[in-house]
Design a protein around this motif. Sequence first.
Motif, PDB file in Angstrom:
ATOM      1  N   ILE A  48       0.782   4.168  -2.859  1.00 26.88           N
ATOM      2  CA  ILE A  48       0.529   5.573  -2.519  1.00 26.88           C
ATOM      3  C   ILE A  48       1.741   6.442  -2.860  1.00 26.88           C
ATOM      4  O   ILE A  48       1.621   7.523  -3.436  1.00 26.88           O
ATOM      5  CB  ILE A  48       0.160   5.712  -1.028  1.00 26.88           C
ATOM      6  CG1 ILE A  48      -1.168   4.986  -0.747  1.00 26.88           C
ATOM      7  CG2 ILE A  48       0.072   7.179  -0.630  1.00 26.88           C
ATOM      8  CD1 ILE A  48      -1.542   4.953   0.716  1.00 26.88           C
TER       9      ILE A  48
ATOM     10  N   LEU B  10       0.826  -1.198   0.000  1.00 25.50           N
ATOM     11  CA  LEU B  10       0.000   0.000   0.000  1.00 25.50           C
ATOM     12  C   LEU B  10       0.865   1.253   0.000  1.00 25.50           C
ATOM     13  O   LEU B  10       0.586   2.221  -0.725  1.00 25.50           O
ATOM     14  CB  LEU B  10      -0.931  -0.009   1.215  1.00 25.50           C
ATOM     15  CG  LEU B  10      -1.884   1.190   1.345  1.00 25.50           C
ATOM     16  CD1 LEU B  10      -2.838   1.233   0.148  1.00 25.50           C
ATOM     17  CD2 LEU B  10      -2.669   1.101   2.652  1.00 25.50           C
ATOM     18  N   ALA B  11       1.928   1.245   0.804  1.00 29.74           N
ATOM     19  CA  ALA B  11       2.827   2.400   0.861  1.00 29.74           C
ATOM     20  C   ALA B  11       3.491   2.636  -0.493  1.00 29.74           C
ATOM     21  O   ALA B  11       3.672   3.779  -0.932  1.00 29.74           O
ATOM     22  CB  ALA B  11       3.884   2.187   1.935  1.00 29.74           C
TER      23      ALA B  11
ATOM     24  N   PHE C 146       2.411   9.971  -5.217  1.00 32.97           N
ATOM     25  CA  PHE C 146       2.604  11.238  -4.499  1.00 32.97           C
ATOM     26  C   PHE C 146       4.059  11.591  -4.220  1.00 32.97           C
ATOM     27  O   PHE C 146       4.348  12.713  -3.830  1.00 32.97           O
ATOM     28  CB  PHE C 146       1.840  11.198  -3.167  1.00 32.97           C
ATOM     29  CG  PHE C 146       0.352  11.133  -3.336  1.00 32.97           C
ATOM     30  CD1 PHE C 146      -0.385  12.267  -3.650  1.00 32.97           C
ATOM     31  CD2 PHE C 146      -0.314   9.919  -3.211  1.00 32.97           C
ATOM     32  CE1 PHE C 146      -1.756  12.204  -3.811  1.00 32.97           C
ATOM     33  CE2 PHE C 146      -1.693   9.847  -3.370  1.00 32.97           C
ATOM     34  CZ  PHE C 146      -2.415  10.992  -3.683  1.00 32.97           C
TER      35      PHE C 146
END
Length: 806
Positions: free
Chosen positions: A252, A248-249, A256
């Motif tokens: 994301i 997930l990191a 970003f």
Amino acid sequence: MHDATQSRLLRWAALFLFIQSTILTLSPAVRERTWDVDYRFMHWLGFFAWIALMALAHRATIKQLPERDPYLLPTAALLSGWGLLTIWRLDETFGLRQTAWLAVSVIVFIFALYLPQNLFFLRRYKYVLLSGGLFITALTLLFGINPLGIGPHLWLGCCGVYFQPSEPLKLLLVIYLSAYLADRINIRLSSLPLLVPTLVVTGISLLLLLVQRDLGTASIFVFIFTIIIFLATGKRRVLLTTVLFLTLALVIGYFFIDIIRVRVDGWINPWDDPSGNSYQIVQSILAVANGGTIGRGPGLGSPLLVPVAISDFIFAAIAEESGLVGSLGLLVAIWLILARGLIAALRAVDRFRRYLAAGIVTYFGIQSLLIIGGNLRLLPLTGVTLPFVSYGGSSLLTSFIALFLLLVISNLADSEPAPLEDPRPYSILGGILALGLAAVALTSAWWAIVRSPDLLSRTDNARRSIADRYVPRGELIDRNNEPINITEGESGTYNRVYLYPDLAPITGYTHPIFGQAGLEATLDDYLRGLQGNPASLIWWDHLLYGTPPPGLDIRLSLDLALQSQTDQMLGDHAGSVILMNAETGEILVMASHPTYDPNKLDDQGNSLSQDLDAPLVNRATQGLYPIGTALKPLVQAEFGKQQPTESELKVFYQKLGLLQAPAINMPATFDVENSAIQNLRISPLQASLAISGLSNHGVMPTPRIAMAVDTPEQGWVVLAAENKLVEVMQVKAADEAVLPFIVAGKPYWSYISQTSKDKTTFTWLTAGTIPDWGGTPLVLVVTLEESNSSLAERIRNTILDAAINQ
């Protein structure tokens, strides 16, 4: 027993490093194939310093840790020495610095051996130690610098001495987690109040590292925290949760955070930007591929093509010069430390030491997998060091302190191991690390063996050009042994010289920046010595020198005298000319204009690729022109006076080879865009082959331009060709078809036509000797990108007359 084993292993490590040092000294002579060179000697300073330091460490461990694990120190010594010599080979300045850091690290290691070995200090002052580490790391936010002047400011220091606090912070986190969890008996994941301090401290550490943009160290922190919690609780969902969290990191962060997006893009498809953001990983993979199975040899590869080879990419540097064999040896050494560390953990006398040993194993293992996996494109790049091996004083010092802790924990004496209710978490940890190393080994083999041939032939592989400076490249000569492309200079300064620049679109070039083109590319294996030489000679030169044997000369079918006349007449006019032996397919003249001078690529290379006149394109084989009525004599020979349908014409064109690329050992193309026959475009080479049947009694040959290679064992050997003769029309029809087109007073026929496309007029001239001509049957095709029938006729008269009268 322990002392003898450790002593024997250290001697084997010293012998290995001595042999490597000796080869490194002799490498300039090997590379240049002469004894009159400047030899390498400075790395011996590093070798003898390593000998002295390891001898002191050996004595100290014998005295202070009589029951230690005898495999840990020799393995760490081997890795540190291997890395040290590699750094000396890459950069002597950094080699001297690493030698100084090795001295500091070993002295600290020896000094620590004389301190109390109950490790009570670490367990009692865990908060102070970790807080101090976090404080020093936080100082980099204010006073941090980068020794290279670019990139994240992760170091503290001045006057040429720098220290990276995040390196020891990893070990301090291991110590803190081990001490904290050892004091909590029967801790469970549901015991949130007990886990809060570890979550807070780890979270603060991660936040600090993220602000620093030290993503590699942050990832290692997550893994260390996860593994130690898993060992303490035995819950596998801890591992699954971490995997999901990191995934997930990563997702994301991709959207970003710029640095993550760049690294993920480079990981997924580095070939999209091999000279930009993916340059490091592409060059790393090329280094591994260049190493192959046994490597180029110490000092004989080109690892400096990989940026930061002394640190982040030191595995790639080792792989290039020691090959897959060396890579696997390095991985075995790493696994030996991990395996012996896990054994020490299982035999530890208390929970703190057990967690500490397992945490150190995790730190060594995960960091090794992250950096090696990044080098091999198995994982995204993280920018961490390889323990004991990479350049970096902070990393080396931390690794030796961690080694000291493992040795102390393994020093069992007569103590009984602490009770272990469930050994499965430790088995799972060992399995994860073993699978990771196995994946790395398989990936190394994939790049070094399976993908190596394709990767090394890439035009952006500068290692080929470096080898060309030390090994003479074969010459290209014409049918009368007149040189066209030759190699001049001496070993280390060999340079390709193009004696007949007008042939550049055909013969091409080989250049360190712009790669290869033309016959220089398609015949590269012969010119480079990789084909045509005995397999034993190729193997021996690769083993001894890390390069191929001298290249072989190739004789072309071209006639430079006729070629020169053609080029002079074509001059500044855009177009092409082909003169071919209609019986054998041998190409006597192949001209393509505008042309260029490959001797001036250093100055003009970039502008040539953007030139709207496309001088780099070989118009004779790659230029496609609207066919119009250029093949009218052929069509009349096949169909007479009746008008063929499109399907009939398509079948005939298929037989003539106009719907496929000609079978010739040079770049050639055909029209794949136009399915409608009336819009078909063909190359001058296709036209030459098609009309050859009119001068060769209806039979079409296979085109040939590379005729023979000069081998060391058999002399000149004719290069294999298809020699496929195709009967494209009946003999009588072919012989009669040219009668209306015979040039008065000449033994040849000729037909001129013009066609237009996109406001450009093209002139086609097809010609050939008459069927009852007693000499060599010839065909000529002239294609001009302008309306200029008179020039086409002058070229025909001059070239055909000269060829017929030879």
